[in-house]
Design a protein around this motif. Structure first.
Motif, PDB file in Angstrom:
ATOM      1  N   VAL A 106     -30.478  14.644  12.870  1.00  0.00           N
ATOM      2  CA  VAL A 106     -30.484  14.699  14.333  1.00  0.00           C
ATOM      3  C   VAL A 106     -29.036  14.682  14.860  1.00  0.00           C
ATOM      4  CG1 VAL A 106     -31.152  13.403  16.414  1.00  0.00           C
ATOM      5  CG2 VAL A 106     -32.788  13.720  14.560  1.00  0.00           C
ATOM      6  N   GLU A 107     -28.187  13.851  14.234  1.00  0.00           N
ATOM      7  CA  GLU A 107     -26.771  13.828  14.667  1.00  0.00           C
ATOM      8  C   GLU A 107     -26.107  15.183  14.435  1.00  0.00           C
ATOM      9  OE1 GLU A 107     -25.046  10.543  12.541  1.00  0.00           O
ATOM     10  OE2 GLU A 107     -26.441   9.180  13.544  1.00  0.00           O
ATOM     11  N   ALA A 108     -26.421  15.811  13.316  1.00  0.00           N
ATOM     12  CA  ALA A 108     -25.846  17.135  13.033  1.00  0.00           C
ATOM     13  C   ALA A 108     -26.275  18.122  14.119  1.00  0.00           C
ATOM     14  CB  ALA A 108     -26.293  17.616  11.656  1.00  0.00           C
ATOM     15  N   ALA A 109     -27.552  18.067  14.499  1.00  0.00           N
ATOM     16  CA  ALA A 109     -28.053  18.986  15.527  1.00  0.00           C
ATOM     17  C   ALA A 109     -27.362  18.714  16.863  1.00  0.00           C
ATOM     18  CB  ALA A 109     -29.572  18.840  15.665  1.00  0.00           C
ATOM     19  N   GLU A 110     -27.093  17.431  17.161  1.00  0.00           N
ATOM     20  CA  GLU A 110     -26.388  17.090  18.412  1.00  0.00           C
ATOM     21  C   GLU A 110     -24.980  17.677  18.412  1.00  0.00           C
ATOM     22  OE1 GLU A 110     -26.830  12.880  18.421  1.00  0.00           O
ATOM     23  OE2 GLU A 110     -28.647  12.959  19.660  1.00  0.00           O
ATOM     24  N   ARG A 111     -24.323  17.561  17.256  1.00  0.00           N
ATOM     25  CA  ARG A 111     -22.954  18.102  17.197  1.00  0.00           C
ATOM     26  C   ARG A 111     -22.962  19.616  17.394  1.00  0.00           C
ATOM     27  NH1 ARG A 111     -22.380  14.090  13.257  1.00  0.00           N
ATOM     28  NH2 ARG A 111     -22.894  15.541  11.584  1.00  0.00           N
ATOM     29  N   VAL A 112     -23.963  20.272  16.843  1.00  0.00           N
ATOM     30  CA  VAL A 112     -23.988  21.744  16.937  1.00  0.00           C
ATOM     31  C   VAL A 112     -24.439  22.215  18.324  1.00  0.00           C
ATOM     32  CG1 VAL A 112     -25.079  23.849  16.033  1.00  0.00           C
ATOM     33  CG2 VAL A 112     -24.369  22.018  14.467  1.00  0.00           C
ATOM     34  N   PHE A 113     -25.505  21.575  18.863  1.00  0.00           N
ATOM     35  CA  PHE A 113     -26.107  22.105  20.104  1.00  0.00           C
ATOM     36  C   PHE A 113     -25.732  21.307  21.354  1.00  0.00           C
ATOM     37  CE2 PHE A 113     -29.095  23.348  16.721  1.00  0.00           C
ATOM     38  CZ  PHE A 113     -29.190  24.718  16.950  1.00  0.00           C
ATOM     39  N   GLY A 114     -25.011  20.196  21.202  1.00  0.00           N
ATOM     40  CA  GLY A 114     -24.785  19.318  22.365  1.00  0.00           C
ATOM     41  C   GLY A 114     -25.962  18.372  22.468  1.00  0.00           C
ATOM     42  N   THR A 115     -27.121  18.870  22.938  1.00  0.00           N
ATOM     43  CA  THR A 115     -28.339  18.054  22.831  1.00  0.00           C
ATOM     44  C   THR A 115     -29.302  18.787  21.895  1.00  0.00           C
ATOM     45  OG1 THR A 115     -29.161  19.161  24.777  1.00  0.00           O
ATOM     46  CG2 THR A 115     -28.299  16.954  25.117  1.00  0.00           C
ATOM     47  N   VAL A 116     -30.121  18.000  21.239  1.00  0.00           N
ATOM     48  CA  VAL A 116     -31.038  18.602  20.259  1.00  0.00           C
ATOM     49  C   VAL A 116     -32.041  19.491  21.000  1.00  0.00           C
ATOM     50  CG1 VAL A 116     -32.739  18.080  18.472  1.00  0.00           C
ATOM     51  CG2 VAL A 116     -30.810  16.530  18.849  1.00  0.00           C
ATOM     52  N   PRO A 117     -32.205  20.745  20.590  1.00  0.00           N
ATOM     53  CA  PRO A 117     -33.183  21.609  21.266  1.00  0.00           C
ATOM     54  C   PRO A 117     -34.573  20.971  21.215  1.00  0.00           C
ATOM     55  CG  PRO A 117     -31.927  22.842  19.607  1.00  0.00           C
ATOM     56  CD  PRO A 117     -31.547  21.404  19.466  1.00  0.00           C
ATOM     57  N   ASN A 118     -35.340  21.134  22.310  1.00  0.00           N
ATOM     58  CA  ASN A 118     -36.650  20.454  22.320  1.00  0.00           C
ATOM     59  C   ASN A 118     -37.661  21.119  21.380  1.00  0.00           C
ATOM     60  OD1 ASN A 118     -37.298  22.712  23.735  1.00  0.00           O
ATOM     61  ND2 ASN A 118     -38.208  21.634  25.495  1.00  0.00           N
ATOM     62  N   THR A 119     -37.254  22.205  20.760  1.00  0.00           N
ATOM     63  CA  THR A 119     -38.148  22.836  19.772  1.00  0.00           C
ATOM     64  C   THR A 119     -37.720  22.506  18.341  1.00  0.00           C
ATOM     65  OG1 THR A 119     -36.787  24.809  19.932  1.00  0.00           O
ATOM     66  CG2 THR A 119     -38.824  24.783  21.239  1.00  0.00           C
ATOM     67  N   PHE A 120     -36.754  21.601  18.185  1.00  0.00           N
ATOM     68  CA  PHE A 120     -36.359  21.166  16.847  1.00  0.00           C
ATOM     69  C   PHE A 120     -37.124  19.891  16.502  1.00  0.00           C
ATOM     70  CE2 PHE A 120     -32.686  19.456  13.986  1.00  0.00           C
ATOM     71  CZ  PHE A 120     -33.456  19.743  12.861  1.00  0.00           C
ATOM     72  N   ILE A 121     -38.044  20.017  15.545  1.00  0.00           N
ATOM     73  CA  ILE A 121     -38.898  18.888  15.178  1.00  0.00           C
ATOM     74  C   ILE A 121     -38.568  18.506  13.727  1.00  0.00           C
ATOM     75  CG2 ILE A 121     -41.301  18.059  15.075  1.00  0.00           C
ATOM     76  CD1 ILE A 121     -40.514  19.300  17.829  1.00  0.00           C
ATOM     77  N   PRO A 122     -37.767  17.462  13.515  1.00  0.00           N
ATOM     78  CA  PRO A 122     -37.396  17.121  12.143  1.00  0.00           C
ATOM     79  C   PRO A 122     -38.623  16.686  11.320  1.00  0.00           C
ATOM     80  CG  PRO A 122     -36.017  15.969  13.743  1.00  0.00           C
ATOM     81  CD  PRO A 122     -37.143  16.564  14.503  1.00  0.00           C
ATOM     82  N   GLY A 123     -38.586  16.961  10.031  1.00  0.00           N
ATOM     83  CA  GLY A 123     -39.714  16.603   9.162  1.00  0.00           C
ATOM     84  C   GLY A 123     -39.241  16.195   7.782  1.00  0.00           C
ATOM     85  N   HIS A 124     -40.148  15.514   7.048  1.00  0.00           N
ATOM     86  CA  HIS A 124     -39.799  15.069   5.702  1.00  0.00           C
ATOM     87  C   HIS A 124     -41.050  14.995   4.827  1.00  0.00           C
ATOM     88  CE1 HIS A 124     -38.431  11.557   2.916  1.00  0.00           C
ATOM     89  NE2 HIS A 124     -38.478  12.700   2.287  1.00  0.00           N
ATOM     90  N   PRO A 125     -41.237  15.979   3.955  1.00  0.00           N
ATOM     91  CA  PRO A 125     -42.370  15.875   3.027  1.00  0.00           C
ATOM     92  C   PRO A 125     -42.058  14.871   1.922  1.00  0.00           C
ATOM     93  CG  PRO A 125     -41.124  17.888   2.603  1.00  0.00           C
ATOM     94  CD  PRO A 125     -40.453  17.204   3.768  1.00  0.00           C
ATOM     95  N   ILE A 126     -42.971  13.889   1.723  1.00  0.00           N
ATOM     96  CA  ILE A 126     -42.699  12.886   0.684  1.00  0.00           C
ATOM     97  C   ILE A 126     -43.380  13.355  -0.592  1.00  0.00           C
ATOM     98  CG2 ILE A 126     -42.762  10.428   0.132  1.00  0.00           C
ATOM     99  CD1 ILE A 126     -42.991   9.882   3.030  1.00  0.00           C
ATOM    100  N   ALA A 127     -42.784  14.347  -1.192  1.00  0.00           N
ATOM    101  CA  ALA A 127     -43.317  14.911  -2.432  1.00  0.00           C
ATOM    102  C   ALA A 127     -42.167  15.592  -3.119  1.00  0.00           C
ATOM    103  CB  ALA A 127     -44.415  15.920  -2.120  1.00  0.00           C
TER     104      ALA A 127
END
Ligand code: S3P
Length: 737
Positions: A106-127
């Motif tokens: 999320v911090e990386a996205a903030e640095r790139v876009f200023g604010t995180v785009p509202n269509t960026f939904i971070p995810g994490h598959p636990i597999a």
């Protein structure tokens, strides 16, 4: 699903990206799956192996055409890739990633876009697996596993839903939580254990005698250190990315280890036993009840099916497991006593184990259960400690209701929650009188679980006229009464099971019983004792009815509790004409027991006396089967409490018996059942153990197979039911759907 998306771009065709692409291609989606990788050869392999539909030729062009972009690159490359794709993103393109830490993404996205785009939904598959590269792509990699998505407060709900849907296509179970919570949870459940494994192997490897150490290392070392074989670069990245949460978890662990070190140094056996038994039990508890592993295969969610074949008869001598009500109370009172209480015959079913785990969570050392034997190191009436989190009681109404009384009087706050079936059951029946005593207790929506109980509230004694005949409510108030200022008394509208009264007396606590009123005073103490739990008459009931309805049957049930407040089923079966004898009657630790011999005799329909209803309240599902096999009409009234048990037992039995061709009508407080023939069919237990077991025995008199769905919860009260049923002659098997 046509309304999902048309074009998915997976950036990074490693194991995760490749497996996701392949799963999306194979599962019900018509979207075009495009793959991009810096390594052209990986893309070609992906295309050749059918992992992707198309190779991305130019990244810029593909980014502008995609509806959904998945970043499946190492976490530390996220920022560079976002920079690269940013100029080509069109409005509304959904973005997600698969990184194992989320705060830094999320911090990386903030640095790139200023604010995180509202269509960026971070995810994490636990597999995952030790393999790598697109050639190892496995479309089943996520099937049955968990994926965590971490939408942000401003995230677009439609984008969130589409990312959620993407993972569901792969067969994963999707959970949603905040970014910070994700990183904290993963630090505890994944990152910390990896640090321990790396550190242990490294420490031992540095020792001079290390060759010997490794040569003699046995299974425990191998199991514990398996994950020390993981990719060092990746773990280096994770430690940097999730520094603060990981440090917090390392500190907690270090404190725990220091406590254990001190106990070893000082020879503090109680502390050691406490740590080990709590840890052992917690591990079993979590895997069994919460199934809080990456895989979402929870035993209780599976549709466990019983298939019972028609015919057969019932013969032999058996002992059914220990009484559920007494087992619960043995743990509760043993924990509150001073000294060590030894229990034998303890029911190792999920409900009683939930009670046991709750007390371990509150710091009580409990050894076992081991073949029905439990040793409880009582902490005294004021020795319970705050549990580390909410107490989960699974399916158990007795646990939640009795504990609510006890916990209302503690100095610490608690929260009690349970499974889907428990979450529907009424809790105001305990919360209301407890509030009258001064407790601060909040119920969930509609007066149901979870219960939130505030500690540190002084309780005052009350007299309570119970509006319903409930031993759980009575016992709850008696437990609160141990702490309330003055004499707490409860009057019941009809006799209900009196195990709490008897057992309190067995622990040397004075209880006054005057007709239908029971009273306790605060200020006493419980002294540890021995408890021999009789076999549960409620579990015995299935076999009593089985023998009663089946020509040729002759069965003896040993050591069954015949407490006068529990013998409704014996009285009712006798009134129906059953051939039933009590043998070898005796008293064991304050509870009467007997062996029960029952032989087939044609039953006849009766009007069930209302005074017997509370004495047989858990036995009605089986008694409905007896009535359906009897000659004539059986009428049950005054049994409206059946509607608020683990299921609405009137409705569920009416539906099931009708499906088998029986003549039955439900009424608001009971049923009218006319005996006759039963045919085979499919019925639903609705997660209610007693319904599942009742329909199993019905097959003894049906003309075809009975298939019973949703039987997993039989393990709550009678984990060995199928084995014992087979032993006495029933033709029943257990399977999964
Ligand atoms: C129980 C009391 C009964 C019974 C339950 C166990 C107990 O519930 O149905 O299985 O151990 O006190 P109610 O008190 O709601 O009748």
């Amino acid at each position: 699903m046509s309304s999902w998306v048309n074009r998915v771009l997976v950036i990074g065709l490693g194991l995760i990206g490749g497996s996701l692409a392949k799963a999306l291609r194979e599962r019900s989606t018509s979207a075009c799956i495009v793959g991009y990788d810096r390594d052209e050869k990986e893309m070609q392999t992906g295309l050749r192996l059918g992992v992707i539909d198309e190779m991305a030729t130019g990244l810029a062009e593909e980014v502008s055409r995609a509806d959904l972009i998945v970043l499946a690159v190492p976490v530390k490359a996220t920022e560079a890739v976002l920079e690269q794709i940013k100029p080509h993103l069109t409005d509304g393109t959904i973005l997600t990633d698969v990184g194992s830490t989320k705060g830094n993404v999320v911090e990386a996205a903030e640095r790139v876009f200023g604010t995180v785009p509202n269509t960026f939904i971070p995810g994490h598959p636990i597999a995952g697996s030790e393999k790598s590269g697109v050639a190892a792509a496995d479309s089943q990699l996520f099937n049955g596993y968990k994926v965590i998505i971490t939408p942000l407060p401003d995230s677009d709900p439609d984008a969130t839903a589409k990312v959620d849907q993407m993972w569901r296509y792969t067969g994963a179970e999707v959970l949603s939580m905040g970014v910070a919570r994700h990183d904290e949870v993963l630090a505890a459940t994944s990152h910390l254990p990896h640090m321990l494994a790396f550190s242990l192997v490294d420490t031992l490897a540095r020792e001079e005698e290390n060759l010997d150490i490794f040569r003699y290392a046995a299974g425990g070392f191998r199991d514990f250190t398996r994950i020390a074989g993981s990719d060092p670069t990746m773990w280096h990245d994770v430690c940097l990315a999730n520094k603060e949460p990981l440090l917090r978890q390392l500190d907690r662990f270090t404190t725990g280890l220091a406590r254990l070190r001190k106990a070893i140094e000082e020879g503090d056996g109680d502390m050691m036993l406490g740590t080990f038994t709590r840890a052992k039990a917690a591990r079993e508890h979590f895997s069994r009840i919460l199934s809080d592993t990456a895989s979402s295969n929870n035993m209780n969610n599976e549709n466990v099916i019983f298939r019972a074949q028609p015919g057969g008869s019932v013969a032999g001598t058996i002992r059914v497991p220990g009484d559920k009500s007494i087992s619960h109370r043995s743990i509760m009172l043993g924990s509150l006593a001073e000294g060590i209480t030894e229990v034998s015959g303890f029911l190792e079913g999920e409900d009683a184990l939930a009670t046991l785990q709750a007390f371990r969570d509150m710091g009580v050392v409990i050894e076992g259960p081991n073949q029905g034997k439990v040793r409880i190191h009582g902490v005294g009436l004021n020795g319970l400690q705050a549990p580390p989190g909410p107490i989960y009681v699974g399916n158990s109404g007795t646990t939640i209701r009795l504990l609510s009384g006890l916990l209302s009087a503690q100095q610490f706050d608690t929260e009690l929650s349970g499974d889907e079936s428990l979450a529907k059951r009424p809790m105001e029946r305990v919360a209301k009188p407890l509030r009258l005593m001064g407790a601060e207790i909040e119920t969930g929506e509609g007066g149901r679980p979870p219960l939130k109980i505030k500690g540190g509230q002084p309780l005052k004694a009350i007299h309570y006229d119970m509006p319903m005949a409930s031993a759980q409510v009575k016992s709850c108030l008696m437990l609160a009464g141990l702490y309330a200022d003055g004499t707490t008394s409860v009057t019941e509208p009809a006799p209900t099971r009196d195990h709490t009264e008897r057992m309190l007396q067995g622990f040397g606590y004075e209880v006054d019983v005057d007709g239908s009123t029971v009273s306790v005073r605060n200020g006493g103490k419980l002294t540890a004792t021995e408890i021999d739990v009789p076999a549960d008459i409620s579990s015995a009931t299935f076999f009593l009815v089985a023998a009663a309805i089946t020509p040729g049957s002759d069965l003896t049930l040993e050591h069954v509790g015949i407490n006068p407040t529990r013998v409704g089923v014996i009285n009712i079966l006798k009134l129906m004409g059953a051939d039933l004898e009590l043998l070898n009657e005796r008293e064991v630790g304050g509870e009467p027991v007997a062996d029960i011999r029952i032989r087939y005799a044609q039953l006849k329909g009766i009007r069930v006396p209302e005074d017997q209803v509370p004495l047989a309240i858990d036995e009605f599902p089986a008694l409905f089967i007896a009535a359906a096999c009897a000659e004539g009409e059986t009428v049950v009234t005054g049994a409206e409490e059946l509607r608020v048990k683990e299921s609405d037992r009137i409705q569920v039995m009416v539906d099931g018996l009708k499906a088998l061709g029986a003549d039955i009508e439900g009424t608001p407080d009971g049923a009218i059942i006319r005996g006759g023939e039963l045919h085979g069919g499919e019925v639903f237990a609705h997660g209610d153990h007693r319904i599942a077991m009742s329909f199993t025995i019905a097959a003894l008199r049906s003309s075809g197979e009975i298939k019973i769905n949703d039987c997993a919860n039989v393990a709550t009260s009678f984990p060995t039911f199928i084995e014992l049923a087979q032993e006495v002659g029933l033709n029943v098997i257990k399977g999964d759907s």
